[in-house]
Design an enzyme around this catalytic site. Structure first.
Site, mmCIF file in Angstrom:
data_model
loop_
_atom_site.group_PDB
_atom_site.id
_atom_site.type_symbol
_atom_site.label_atom_id
_atom_site.label_comp_id
_atom_site.label_asym_id
_atom_site.label_seq_id
_atom_site.Cartn_x
_atom_site.Cartn_y
_atom_site.Cartn_z
ATOM 1 N N HIS A 1 1.661 4.592 -3.051
ATOM 2 C CA HIS A 1 2.129 6.216 -2.975
ATOM 3 C C HIS A 1 3.542 6.505 -3.422
ATOM 4 C CE1 HIS A 1 -1.482 6.790 -0.613
ATOM 5 N NE2 HIS A 1 -1.357 6.288 0.300
ATOM 6 N N HIS B 1 1.011 -1.336 -0.051
ATOM 7 C CA HIS B 1 -0.080 -0.150 0.004
ATOM 8 C C HIS B 1 0.924 1.451 -0.065
ATOM 9 C CE1 HIS B 1 -3.615 2.330 1.051
ATOM 10 N NE2 HIS B 1 -2.812 3.054 1.603
ATOM 11 N N GLU B 2 1.833 1.281 0.812
ATOM 12 C CA GLU B 2 2.631 2.630 0.937
ATOM 13 C C GLU B 2 3.583 2.655 -0.352
ATOM 14 O OE1 GLU B 2 2.012 4.651 2.897
ATOM 15 O OE2 GLU B 2 0.628 3.429 4.511
ATOM 16 N N HIS C 1 3.654 6.168 -7.111
ATOM 17 C CA HIS C 1 2.682 7.439 -7.447
ATOM 18 C C HIS C 1 3.716 8.959 -7.551
ATOM 19 C CE1 HIS C 1 -1.335 9.602 -7.464
ATOM 20 N NE2 HIS C 1 -0.597 9.845 -8.656
#
Length: 889
Positions: A674, A670-671, A677
């Site tokens: 980010h 999940h991290e 991105h």
């Protein structure tokens, strides 16, 4: 009988309730001008897992998991595997599985004098942090004055038009200048083990944030920005990205009340300050810490006067509790006399959370539920004053509600659209939630068939008369039993196959397959990182096979950014996981630094020379390196992010690597969503770079990564037994995912309830003199009942709303995680479900979504990625359609 100290009680309360607190930094820019400080885009682990389980009373502790697809016999296919790449992946695995235990053993740690924190030459000592902040402020004042003076420039002259055309870029430079120090200081004050550094970073942070608050009300900056957007000759020259940046600044100005008359603007500032104080007190209460405002003093006086938080439990209600658990509970009692135990609801929530799971007597659980949801009158009053202050703030700006004011720059646009989405989502998930609830009702039926009639009561809500009615205090115990059932408890552990190093190397392989991007361990210079113990912080270069900086990577690839991995738990380090953006992408070769000194003046009107601020060419005191790019013209500063976790650090080689639980692997994926991105969203403007996008869009890339991690093809890239090297058997993964998602429908339904509650609390209701947060919660809970459960999470006398910490940090935007879960499911099924390693699908997502950061309308991105023109307008029909898609469980 043993009575714990007040401090111990508070510590226990803090641990028990820590996941209620909004620990996550905001996922996108702060809602004020120039305050898009890139605090971690993702929120610590709370924002992933706790958004599904914000209350300890949530229906399940199951983890998000997606459909499992049996891999083909050929296994996953990597795009152009390169042996050198695998050598780098092996080095990554070794680096994280067996981090060096001494500096001499670390071949990736150079020696010599300090290069400064993040290789900033001036940051070699904590004393220099405030000096850097002061230099930054002096440099910022020149830019502010230059932008302000552009407002009076003669638009009929070439020079006047030139200055007006520079306004958006100069505002973005100003934002980058200030945020570059503030973002770094935010990390250092939280992560640096040396108190001197942490205090210095905090001083710099507060110093520049104070100046930023001044800029939020700078009418000159607002006027010139508004003016250039109305001058056709200027507005037509702005690129789409520049226009998006200008609109962001304009909205943030207006959300700060800058367009209001002086008296109303003063009231706006007063309310904003009051909301901040109320919010801090609200979160401190949830964390078990003492707030210091008037409401806290009222609560303390009330508790001393009437002992309203004291809870009594007859010991005979606890006779069937496990003896070990009962011993711990009795030892924690404040009094234990005459067959009655007394506890403090405010200071001992862990007692009641334990009893909710393990007390077979329903009477004990009912008391425990009410106590676990205890809220003093003062706590309720504080929350309601917070909501009313927000409502008044919105009224000042001309909005009908706080939600209307807050949603203008979000995908949802307005509260009615959120309601359309949540209504459709409720309808979609209600049958699934009912199905999951019946699983728990069957367990209760089996446990209570021989109990007295009152334990198997029926009601008009109970459409299945063969099963007992389900109460809010039943959830935790029967959820616990559900996961301890034979079919689920025999799931084989996955941890032996999931070392940190293997997962990190697998992420590199995944990004290489999808995007042509991979990781490579990099040398750390002396003084470059905040925790300099051997192996404490690893530096990872992010390389792209077709893009990035020329000639910097030592290979045919280009450098596109840097990730610092601070993964190991240490004393004083915050818990959970977070993604910090320390530096954003931005094009720099068009900066007119000389013009700042020509047209700008110091705050006192003095002419400033470059040498007064540190020498010739002093554009940014941080002196960030810049690079030419292979895929486009110009020079850019590259993104720098920090990935922070609190995994157990491996010991020596004989002890083996750190093995992760499945939820920790999900956290890492999940991290990393980010982080990637940030790496791909290398825009020309700082203000829309990477994760600087709408709050209700920013979680899409990270939630999509959770789909990847539950795909067997992807797991094959990362899951290897730490000692044998064997691949993770498919049946182990399949059974684990089936177990972990077995109550997902019920979890999602409860999250929908909280999202709808958030909307109600920030609607026009809050402005009513008769507004009651408790009544609003109770009414919604009944409205969303399921067959056999007239109440989902409320009972008379409880105040669960005072434990809903996200009401402060995500006021009126709590729906965002649900929205992005729906969109991520749709993107996964459209692009990746058939082949999660498909390069074409990866390029579509990279080039039509990730690369834009916040520089393109998210609805246009969604329409292009999914080939769904029906959602391009982002109106109420689009939100309703997305709600009907639902979340794949």
């Amino acid at each position: 009988m043993a009575s714990t100290s007040k401090n111990a009680q508070r510590a226990a309360a803090s641990v028990a309730h820590s996941y209620h607190v909004c620990l996550a930094r905001r996922m996108s820019r702060l809602p004020t001008l120039l305050s898009n400080i890139s605090a971690p885009a993702a929120s610590k682990a709370l924002d992933r897992y706790e958004s599904k389980r914000i209350h300890s009373r949530s229906f399940s502790s199951s983890l998000a998991a997606q459909r499992v697809q049996r891999p083909t016999s050929a296994g996953p296919i990597l795009t152009n595997p390169i042996s050198d790449h695998e050598k780098d992946n092996d080095e990554l695995r070794s680096l994280f599985d067996a981090p060096p235990t001494s500096s001499s053993a670390n071949h990736l740690r150079s020696s010599g004098p300090s290069t400064g924190l993040f290789e900033i030459p001036s940051l070699t000592s904590p004393q220099n942090f405030l000096v850097l902040a002061q230099q930054t402020l002096a440099r910022a004042q020149l830019l502010v004055d230059r932008i302000d003076r552009a407002g009076s420039a003669d638009a009929s002259t070439a020079q006047g038009i030139k200055e007006l055309k520079e306004v958006v870029r100069n505002l973005d430079r100003l934002s980058d200048l200030l945020c570059g120090v503030i973002d770094m200081a935010e990390l250092v004050r939280n992560a640096h083990p040396d108190p001197e550094w942490a205090e210095a970073a905090n001083a710099a942070y507060e110093y520049l944030c104070g100046y930023m608050n001044v800029l939020n009300t700078h009418t000159g900056l607002y006027s010139v920005l508004k003016n250039i957007l109305s001058i056709k000759e200027v507005a037509e020259t702005l690129s789409k990205e520049a226009t998006a940046v200008a609109q962001v600044f304009l909205r943030d100005f207006e959300k700060s009340g800058i367009h209001l008359p002086p008296a109303e603007r003063e009231r706006f500032v007063q309310l904003s300050d009051e909301i901040l104080v109320l919010g801090r007190g609200f979160l401190q209460d949830i964390a078990g810490n003492d707030a210091s405002d008037d409401f806290a003093r009222i609560a303390s006086a009330q508790a001393d006067a009437d002992k309203s938080d004291m809870v009594g439990l007859p010991t005979h209600w606890l006779e069937d509790v496990n003896p070990t658990i009962l011993k711990a509970v009795r030892a924690s009692a404040i009094t234990d006399t005459d067959g009655l135990l007394t506890f403090s609801a405010a200071d001992q929530p862990w007692v009641f959370q334990t009893l909710l799971k393990y007390a077979p007597d329903e009477r004990a659980r009912k008391v425990a539920f009410r106590a676990a949801n205890y809220g003093s009158q003062a706590q309720v009053q504080r929350l309601e004053r917070l909501l009313k202050a927000r409502a008044e703030l919105a009224t000042l700006t001309g909005a009908s509600s706080y939600a209307e004011m807050a949603l203008g720059d979000k995908m949802a646009k307005e509260p009615q659209n959120v309601e359309e989405f949540l209504r459709a989502l409720t309808k979609h998930h209600r049958p699934r939630a009912s199905h999951d609830l019946d699983k728990l009702r069957r367990l209760k039926h089996n446990a209570t068939v021989s109990e007295p009639a009152q334990n198997t009561r029926q009601s008009t809500f109970n459409t299945n008369s063969t099963l007992p009615e389900f109460a809010p205090w039943d959830r935790d115990m029967y959820t616990e039993q559900h996961f301890r059932s034979a079919s689920l408890s025999n799931v084989q552990p996955l941890s032996p196959y999931l070392s940190v190093g293997s997962v990190f190397a697998g992420l590199s392989r995944l990004f290489s397959a999808l995007y042509g991007i991979r990781f490579r361990a990099s040398m750390v210079a002396p003084g470059e990182v905040w925790s300099e113990g051997a192996g404490d912080v690893m530096k990872v270069e992010v390389l792209d096979e077709s893009e990035g900086a020329r000639g910097t990577s030592g290979s045919a690839e280009g450098l596109i950014g840097t990730i610092y991995a601070d993964l190991w738990s240490r004393e004083g380090k915050p818990g959970g996981a977070a993604h910090y953006t320390v530096r954003c992408s931005r094009r720099v070769d068009k900066d007119d630094e000389a013009g700042d000194f020509t047209y700008g003046r110091a705050e006192d009107g003095r002419v400033v020379r470059p040498q007064d601020l540190g020498g010739e060419g002093c554009g940014n005191p941080l002196q960030a390196p810049t690079f030419e790019q292979r895929e486009r013209p110009g020079r850019y500063q590259l993104p720098v992010v920090v990935l922070m976790c609190d995994f157990a650090r491996p010991g020596n080689a004989n002890q083996g690597p750190c093995l992760l639980g499945w939820h920790e692997v999900e956290t890492l994926f999940h991290e990393m969503g980010h982080a990637i991105h940030s790496m791909i969203g290398r825009t020309s403007y700082h203000n829309v770079s990477g994760t600087r996008c709408a709050t209700d869009f920013v979680e899409l890339p990270s939630i999509l990564m959770e789909h990847f991690v539950s795909s067997p093809q992807v797991v094959h890239l990362l899951a290897r037994h730490h000692s044998t090297g064997a691949s993770l058997p498919f049946e182990h993964l399949s059974s684990h995912l089936a177990a972990s998602k077995s109550l997902e429908g019920l979890d999602t339904y409860h999250q929908i309830l909280l999202a709808r509650l958030d909307q109600l609390y920030h609607s026009q209701l809050a402005a009513s003199p008769s507004f009651s947060s408790t009544t609003t919660y109770s009414d919604l809970d009944r409205q969303m009942h399921l067959p056999g459960a007239p109440n989902l999470s409320y009972t008379e006398g409880a105040h669960p709303q005072v434990r809903f910490g996200h009401l402060f940090g995500y006021g009126s935007t709590y729906y965002s995680y649900l929205l992005d879960r729906v969109i991520a499911s749709k993107v996964w099924n459209h692009l990746f479900a058939n082949n999660p390693l498909d390069r074409y699908a990866g390029q579509v997502f990279k080039n039509q979504c990730l690369k834009y950061g916040g520089g393109k309308d998210p609805w246009h991105i969604l329409a292009d990625v999914l080939n769904e023109d029906s959602v391009r307008q982002g109106d109420s029909r689009a939100m309703q359609q997305v709600g009907k898609w639902g979340i794949e469980c």
